[in-house]
Design a protein around this motif. Structure first.
Motif, PDB file in Angstrom:
ATOM      1  N   VAL A 114     -22.203  -2.280   8.877  1.00 30.44           N
ATOM      2  CA  VAL A 114     -20.924  -2.975   8.810  1.00 30.44           C
ATOM      3  C   VAL A 114     -19.881  -2.034   8.226  1.00 30.44           C
ATOM      4  O   VAL A 114     -20.101  -1.425   7.182  1.00 30.44           O
ATOM      5  CB  VAL A 114     -21.035  -4.238   7.940  1.00 30.44           C
ATOM      6  CG1 VAL A 114     -19.685  -4.920   7.821  1.00 30.44           C
ATOM      7  CG2 VAL A 114     -22.067  -5.189   8.526  1.00 30.44           C
ATOM      8  N   GLN A 115     -18.769  -1.924   8.913  1.00 31.91           N
ATOM      9  CA  GLN A 115     -17.666  -1.115   8.411  1.00 31.91           C
ATOM     10  C   GLN A 115     -16.509  -2.008   8.003  1.00 31.91           C
ATOM     11  O   GLN A 115     -16.188  -2.986   8.694  1.00 31.91           O
ATOM     12  CB  GLN A 115     -17.201  -0.125   9.471  1.00 31.91           C
ATOM     13  CG  GLN A 115     -18.219   0.966   9.773  1.00 31.91           C
ATOM     14  CD  GLN A 115     -17.696   1.996  10.746  1.00 31.91           C
ATOM     15  OE1 GLN A 115     -16.956   1.674  11.663  1.00 31.91           O
ATOM     16  NE2 GLN A 115     -18.076   3.241  10.540  1.00 31.91           N
ATOM     17  N   VAL A 116     -15.912  -1.650   6.881  1.00 36.71           N
ATOM     18  CA  VAL A 116     -14.762  -2.383   6.358  1.00 36.71           C
ATOM     19  C   VAL A 116     -13.659  -1.366   6.110  1.00 36.71           C
ATOM     20  O   VAL A 116     -13.891  -0.358   5.424  1.00 36.71           O
ATOM     21  CB  VAL A 116     -15.123  -3.122   5.057  1.00 36.71           C
ATOM     22  CG1 VAL A 116     -13.895  -3.817   4.483  1.00 36.71           C
ATOM     23  CG2 VAL A 116     -16.248  -4.117   5.304  1.00 36.71           C
ATOM     24  N   VAL A 117     -12.488  -1.616   6.659  1.00 38.63           N
ATOM     25  CA  VAL A 117     -11.401  -0.651   6.564  1.00 38.63           C
ATOM     26  C   VAL A 117     -10.134  -1.352   6.082  1.00 38.63           C
ATOM     27  O   VAL A 117      -9.680  -2.310   6.707  1.00 38.63           O
ATOM     28  CB  VAL A 117     -11.135   0.027   7.919  1.00 38.63           C
ATOM     29  CG1 VAL A 117      -9.978   1.021   7.786  1.00 38.63           C
ATOM     30  CG2 VAL A 117     -12.394   0.726   8.426  1.00 38.63           C
ATOM     31  N   GLU A 118      -9.578  -0.839   4.988  1.00 36.92           N
ATOM     32  CA  GLU A 118      -8.325  -1.381   4.465  1.00 36.92           C
ATOM     33  C   GLU A 118      -7.149  -0.534   4.944  1.00 36.92           C
ATOM     34  O   GLU A 118      -7.290   0.656   5.228  1.00 36.92           O
ATOM     35  CB  GLU A 118      -8.305  -1.385   2.935  1.00 36.92           C
ATOM     36  CG  GLU A 118      -9.424  -2.110   2.251  1.00 36.92           C
ATOM     37  CD  GLU A 118     -10.521  -1.175   1.830  1.00 36.92           C
ATOM     38  OE1 GLU A 118     -11.289  -1.524   0.913  1.00 36.92           O
ATOM     39  OE2 GLU A 118     -10.630  -0.072   2.433  1.00 36.92           O
ATOM     40  N   SER A 119      -5.990  -1.160   4.975  1.00 38.23           N
ATOM     41  CA  SER A 119      -4.756  -0.442   5.279  1.00 38.23           C
ATOM     42  C   SER A 119      -3.590  -1.198   4.652  1.00 38.23           C
ATOM     43  O   SER A 119      -3.744  -2.359   4.243  1.00 38.23           O
ATOM     44  CB  SER A 119      -4.557  -0.294   6.781  1.00 38.23           C
ATOM     45  OG  SER A 119      -4.470  -1.565   7.400  1.00 38.23           O
ATOM     46  N   GLY A 120      -2.451  -0.530   4.568  1.00 39.47           N
ATOM     47  CA  GLY A 120      -1.242  -1.200   4.115  1.00 39.47           C
ATOM     48  C   GLY A 120      -0.760  -0.831   2.728  1.00 39.47           C
ATOM     49  O   GLY A 120       0.286  -1.317   2.288  1.00 39.47           O
ATOM     50  N   GLY A 121      -1.507   0.014   2.030  1.00 40.29           N
ATOM     51  CA  GLY A 121      -1.065   0.406   0.703  1.00 40.29           C
ATOM     52  C   GLY A 121       0.138   1.336   0.771  1.00 40.29           C
ATOM     53  O   GLY A 121       0.570   1.758   1.844  1.00 40.29           O
ATOM     54  N   GLY A 122       0.677   1.645  -0.402  1.00 38.79           N
ATOM     55  CA  GLY A 122       1.809   2.554  -0.439  1.00 38.79           C
ATOM     56  C   GLY A 122       2.547   2.470  -1.750  1.00 38.79           C
ATOM     57  O   GLY A 122       2.068   1.873  -2.724  1.00 38.79           O
ATOM     58  N   LEU A 123       3.729   3.064  -1.763  1.00 39.00           N
ATOM     59  CA  LEU A 123       4.590   3.072  -2.943  1.00 39.00           C
ATOM     60  C   LEU A 123       5.676   2.023  -2.763  1.00 39.00           C
ATOM     61  O   LEU A 123       6.341   1.973  -1.712  1.00 39.00           O
ATOM     62  CB  LEU A 123       5.223   4.456  -3.114  1.00 39.00           C
ATOM     63  CG  LEU A 123       6.293   4.606  -4.197  1.00 39.00           C
ATOM     64  CD1 LEU A 123       5.697   4.370  -5.579  1.00 39.00           C
ATOM     65  CD2 LEU A 123       6.924   5.993  -4.109  1.00 39.00           C
ATOM     66  N   VAL A 124       5.849   1.199  -3.778  1.00 41.03           N
ATOM     67  CA  VAL A 124       6.860   0.142  -3.701  1.00 41.03           C
ATOM     68  C   VAL A 124       7.525   0.014  -5.066  1.00 41.03           C
ATOM     69  O   VAL A 124       6.900   0.271  -6.099  1.00 41.03           O
ATOM     70  CB  VAL A 124       6.218  -1.188  -3.249  1.00 41.03           C
ATOM     71  CG1 VAL A 124       5.191  -1.674  -4.256  1.00 41.03           C
ATOM     72  CG2 VAL A 124       7.262  -2.248  -2.966  1.00 41.03           C
ATOM     73  N   GLN A 125       8.771  -0.392  -5.062  1.00 40.22           N
ATOM     74  CA  GLN A 125       9.485  -0.584  -6.316  1.00 40.22           C
ATOM     75  C   GLN A 125       9.106  -1.917  -6.953  1.00 40.22           C
ATOM     76  O   GLN A 125       8.674  -2.846  -6.247  1.00 40.22           O
ATOM     77  CB  GLN A 125      10.994  -0.552  -6.068  1.00 40.22           C
ATOM     78  CG  GLN A 125      11.524   0.806  -5.658  1.00 40.22           C
ATOM     79  CD  GLN A 125      13.034   0.830  -5.565  1.00 40.22           C
ATOM     80  OE1 GLN A 125      13.685  -0.201  -5.471  1.00 40.22           O
ATOM     81  NE2 GLN A 125      13.601   2.026  -5.602  1.00 40.22           N
ATOM     82  N   PRO A 126       9.239  -2.020  -8.259  1.00 35.49           N
ATOM     83  CA  PRO A 126       8.975  -3.306  -8.919  1.00 35.49           C
ATOM     84  C   PRO A 126       9.794  -4.428  -8.276  1.00 35.49           C
ATOM     85  O   PRO A 126      10.972  -4.248  -7.953  1.00 35.49           O
ATOM     86  CB  PRO A 126       9.415  -3.055 -10.359  1.00 35.49           C
ATOM     87  CG  PRO A 126       9.216  -1.587 -10.559  1.00 35.49           C
ATOM     88  CD  PRO A 126       9.582  -0.964  -9.231  1.00 35.49           C
ATOM     89  N   GLY A 127       9.143  -5.553  -8.079  1.00 31.18           N
ATOM     90  CA  GLY A 127       9.768  -6.676  -7.408  1.00 31.18           C
ATOM     91  C   GLY A 127       9.581  -6.678  -5.905  1.00 31.18           C
ATOM     92  O   GLY A 127       9.924  -7.663  -5.234  1.00 31.18           O
ATOM     93  N   GLY A 128       9.052  -5.596  -5.369  1.00 33.41           N
ATOM     94  CA  GLY A 128       8.859  -5.490  -3.932  1.00 33.41           C
ATOM     95  C   GLY A 128       7.584  -6.156  -3.452  1.00 33.41           C
ATOM     96  O   GLY A 128       6.837  -6.772  -4.237  1.00 33.41           O
ATOM     97  N   SER A 129       7.336  -6.022  -2.163  1.00 31.57           N
ATOM     98  CA  SER A 129       6.177  -6.658  -1.524  1.00 31.57           C
ATOM     99  C   SER A 129       5.418  -5.663  -0.666  1.00 31.57           C
ATOM    100  O   SER A 129       5.990  -4.689  -0.156  1.00 31.57           O
ATOM    101  CB  SER A 129       6.638  -7.830  -0.646  1.00 31.57           C
ATOM    102  OG  SER A 129       7.281  -8.835  -1.398  1.00 31.57           O
ATOM    103  N   LEU A 130       4.147  -5.922  -0.530  1.00 28.43           N
ATOM    104  CA  LEU A 130       3.281  -5.181   0.391  1.00 28.43           C
ATOM    105  C   LEU A 130       2.283  -6.157   0.989  1.00 28.43           C
ATOM    106  O   LEU A 130       1.927  -7.161   0.347  1.00 28.43           O
ATOM    107  CB  LEU A 130       2.513  -4.071  -0.328  1.00 28.43           C
ATOM    108  CG  LEU A 130       3.207  -2.746  -0.629  1.00 28.43           C
ATOM    109  CD1 LEU A 130       2.272  -1.854  -1.433  1.00 28.43           C
ATOM    110  CD2 LEU A 130       3.661  -2.052   0.632  1.00 28.43           C
TER     111      LEU A 130
END
Length: 121
Positions: free
Chosen positions: A2-18
């Protein structure tokens, strides 16, 4: 395997969303709990949010009312919508397939490689 792959991380300013995504390679995803964990430098990995196959959810007190977990069983994907991010949310975020809502391992316990989330101005 079974493979599990995450994505969507990054740098965001306080108060922001990801929005983090988790893709699982096998149909086992549809019948087990999935969860999002995080690990900050020098700290233990902690359960942030989890969702059972039936839709029951768990949120850590520190993220409740800011994070939303969801899943798409047909496409074997999970998501973590993170709003109003704060600097102490900075960590590597991991997707797990198989552990319980209490974070305990059982017959299935599959991890992704993690995705970095950095909250900084």
């Amino acid at each position: 395997q079974v493979q599990v792959v995450e994505s969507g991380g990054g740098l965001v300013q306080p108060g922001g969303s990801l929005r983090l995504s988790c893709a699982c390679s096998r149909n086992i995803f549809k019948s087990v709990t999935m969860g999002w964990y995080r690990q900050a430098p020098g700290q233990q990995r902690e359960l942030v949010a989890g969702m059972s196959s039936g839709g029951t959810t768990y949120y850590a007190p520190s993220v409740k009312d800011r994070f939303i977990i969801s899943r798409d069983n047909d496409n074997k994907k999970g998501y973590l919508q993170m709003n109003n991010l704060m600097p102490n949310d900075t960590a590597v975020y991991f997707c797990n397939v198989g552990r319980s809502l209490a974070g305990t391992s059982g017959s299935y316990d599959y991890w992704g490689q993690g995705t970095q989330v950095t909250v900084s101005s």
